[in-house]
Design a protein around this motif. Structure first.
Motif, PDB file in Angstrom:
ATOM      1  N   VAL A  60       2.436  -2.290  -9.855  1.00 40.98           N
ATOM      2  CA  VAL A  60       2.983  -0.733  -9.582  1.00 40.98           C
ATOM      3  C   VAL A  60       3.557  -0.572  -8.334  1.00 40.98           C
ATOM      4  CG1 VAL A  60       2.361   1.572  -9.982  1.00 40.98           C
ATOM      5  CG2 VAL A  60       1.135  -0.187 -11.475  1.00 40.98           C
ATOM      6  N   VAL A  61       5.076  -0.057  -8.720  1.00 46.54           N
ATOM      7  CA  VAL A  61       5.578   0.333  -7.339  1.00 46.54           C
ATOM      8  C   VAL A  61       5.889   1.785  -7.342  1.00 46.54           C
ATOM      9  CG1 VAL A  61       7.609  -0.125  -6.159  1.00 46.54           C
ATOM     10  CG2 VAL A  61       6.909  -2.044  -7.211  1.00 46.54           C
ATOM     11  N   GLU A  62       5.423   2.377  -6.232  1.00 48.12           N
ATOM     12  CA  GLU A  62       5.531   3.733  -6.284  1.00 48.12           C
ATOM     13  C   GLU A  62       6.705   4.208  -5.094  1.00 48.12           C
ATOM     14  OE1 GLU A  62       3.521   8.175  -5.590  1.00 48.12           O
ATOM     15  OE2 GLU A  62       2.787   6.462  -4.352  1.00 48.12           O
ATOM     16  N   TYR A  63       7.795   4.910  -5.426  1.00 49.28           N
ATOM     17  CA  TYR A  63       9.023   5.374  -4.266  1.00 49.28           C
ATOM     18  C   TYR A  63       8.261   6.841  -4.119  1.00 49.28           C
ATOM     19  CZ  TYR A  63      11.426   1.324  -5.289  1.00 49.28           C
ATOM     20  OH  TYR A  63      11.935   0.099  -5.353  1.00 49.28           O
ATOM     21  N   PHE A  64       7.847   7.272  -3.037  1.00 50.99           N
ATOM     22  CA  PHE A  64       7.355   8.519  -2.582  1.00 50.99           C
ATOM     23  C   PHE A  64       7.763   9.182  -1.398  1.00 50.99           C
ATOM     24  CE2 PHE A  64       5.040   5.414  -0.077  1.00 50.99           C
ATOM     25  CZ  PHE A  64       4.721   6.324   0.794  1.00 50.99           C
ATOM     26  N   ASP A  65       7.386  10.569  -1.266  1.00 53.06           N
ATOM     27  CA  ASP A  65       7.729  11.244  -0.270  1.00 53.06           C
ATOM     28  C   ASP A  65       6.326  12.038   0.251  1.00 53.06           C
ATOM     29  OD1 ASP A  65       8.266  13.652   1.502  1.00 53.06           O
ATOM     30  OD2 ASP A  65      10.171  13.002   1.367  1.00 53.06           O
ATOM     31  N   GLU A  79      17.188   0.850  -3.137  1.00 55.90           N
ATOM     32  CA  GLU A  79      16.435   0.247  -4.449  1.00 55.90           C
ATOM     33  C   GLU A  79      16.204   1.437  -5.257  1.00 55.90           C
ATOM     34  OE1 GLU A  79      13.766  -3.153  -2.387  1.00 55.90           O
ATOM     35  OE2 GLU A  79      12.836  -1.383  -3.153  1.00 55.90           O
ATOM     36  N   ALA A  80      15.722   2.682  -4.767  1.00 54.02           N
ATOM     37  CA  ALA A  80      15.534   3.726  -5.617  1.00 54.02           C
ATOM     38  C   ALA A  80      16.734   4.101  -6.227  1.00 54.02           C
ATOM     39  CB  ALA A  80      14.745   4.991  -4.609  1.00 54.02           C
ATOM     40  N   ARG A  81      17.760   4.386  -5.695  1.00 50.24           N
ATOM     41  CA  ARG A  81      18.944   4.919  -6.210  1.00 50.24           C
ATOM     42  C   ARG A  81      19.451   3.956  -7.225  1.00 50.24           C
ATOM     43  NH1 ARG A  81      19.695   6.658  -0.997  1.00 50.24           N
ATOM     44  NH2 ARG A  81      20.574   4.669  -0.551  1.00 50.24           N
ATOM     45  N   GLY A  82      19.398   2.682  -7.009  1.00 53.83           N
ATOM     46  CA  GLY A  82      19.716   1.386  -7.807  1.00 53.83           C
ATOM     47  C   GLY A  82      18.972   1.354  -9.193  1.00 53.83           C
ATOM     48  N   LEU A  83      17.752   2.048  -9.074  1.00 49.97           N
ATOM     49  CA  LEU A  83      16.775   2.130 -10.231  1.00 49.97           C
ATOM     50  C   LEU A  83      17.450   3.332 -11.030  1.00 49.97           C
ATOM     51  CD1 LEU A  83      13.512   0.917  -8.841  1.00 49.97           C
ATOM     52  CD2 LEU A  83      14.797  -0.319 -10.424  1.00 49.97           C
ATOM     53  N   GLY A  84      18.238   4.165 -10.533  1.00 51.77           N
ATOM     54  CA  GLY A  84      18.328   5.355 -11.237  1.00 51.77           C
ATOM     55  C   GLY A  84      17.476   6.488 -10.887  1.00 51.77           C
ATOM     56  N   LEU A  85      16.430   6.599  -9.859  1.00 51.19           N
ATOM     57  CA  LEU A  85      15.442   7.375  -9.525  1.00 51.19           C
ATOM     58  C   LEU A  85      16.164   8.645  -8.964  1.00 51.19           C
ATOM     59  CD1 LEU A  85      12.461   5.260  -8.102  1.00 51.19           C
ATOM     60  CD2 LEU A  85      13.017   5.935 -10.558  1.00 51.19           C
ATOM     61  N   ARG A  86      15.736   9.925  -9.593  1.00 54.34           N
ATOM     62  CA  ARG A  86      16.343  11.171  -9.203  1.00 54.34           C
ATOM     63  C   ARG A  86      15.217  11.793  -8.200  1.00 54.34           C
ATOM     64  NH1 ARG A  86      19.437  13.340 -14.572  1.00 54.34           N
ATOM     65  NH2 ARG A  86      20.958  11.325 -14.693  1.00 54.34           N
ATOM     66  N   GLY A  87      14.056  11.580  -8.126  1.00 51.77           N
ATOM     67  CA  GLY A  87      13.195  12.319  -7.463  1.00 51.77           C
ATOM     68  C   GLY A  87      11.749  11.446  -7.436  1.00 51.77           C
TER      69      GLY A  87
END
Length: 222
Positions: free
Chosen positions: A67-72, A179-187
């Motif tokens: 599991v990979v989490e992109y976070f703030d 990576e996050a933008r390439g995955l299409g993540l918006r938030g």
């Protein structure tokens, strides 16, 4: 004319409220992987994401599902989900979690991300991560320092590492953002389970469910 202006402002306010409500509903619902879910990302893309993430992996070294989490650190949904990861790994010895710093809130969030990555040079990244995630909203850099100091991070050494390893830290944050933008993540949080982006994960049960689905569908190639 004045009536038209008021009407437009009212409709704009309604749209903003609708957006906030939809986001709240999204993260209040359990994760469901359906036929309309995003397609699997390419295997090569997954390999790139998992390769040398720059931080320690939480969980199994030879995980069958990662599991990979992109976070703030200032994302309220990230903070709400954070307590689920350690119990998840404690119960699932075949899974792993990789945290990817993505400070999209800017300002203090960027300093917090940089500081957590700098703590890795003391082999204390996970301690720093947990301390910042469990802290209240970070409005000032001093709050970041206080949380890390309380977690046992050597702040004098951390400040030195922030300077000495600035290039590597900034490069890793740039990579995570790409990576996050390439995955299409918006938030945030952006969650990748195996090779599929899964939305709506808000607690331990939803996380376990998403991983179980990934195993059944074989979305994570070893």
């Amino acid at each position: 004319m004045r009536g038209d202006i008021v009407k437009r402002r009212f409709l704009g306010s309604c749209s903003a409220v609708s957006l906030l409500l939809s986001q709240a509903l999204l993260f209040a619902l359990p994760a469901v992987v359906s036929a309309q879910s995003p397609p699997f990302i390419p295997l090569e893309t997954q390999k790139h994401i998992l390769a040398e993430p720059g931080v320690p992996t939480l969980g199994a070294a030879g995980a069958d599902v990662t599991v990979v989490e992109y976070f703030d650190y200032n994302c309220p949904f990230c903070k709400a989900l954070a307590p689920a990861f350690h119990p998840f790994i404690d119960k699932d010895h075949a899974a792993a979690v990789i945290y990817k710093e993505w400070p999209i809130f800017g300002g203090v969030s960027i300093y917090a991300a940089q500081s957590a990555l700098a703590a890795n040079y003391q082999q204390k990244y996970l301690q720093a991560h947990d301390a910042l995630m469990s802290a209240p909203r970070l409005a000032e850099n001093q709050q970041v320092d206080a949380a890390l100091r309380a977690a046992g991070i050597d702040m004098i050494q951390l400040q030195k590492d922030l300077i000495a390893h600035k290039g590597a830290i900034d490069s890793l944050l740039k990579r995570n953002g790409t990576e996050a933008r390439g995955l299409g993540l918006r938030g945030t949080p952006g969650i990748l389970v195996g090779r599929q982006i899964v939305s709506g994960i808000s607690d331990l049960a939803a996380l376990q469910s998403a991983v179980a689905v990934a195993r059944r569908r074989g979305t994570d190639d070893r």
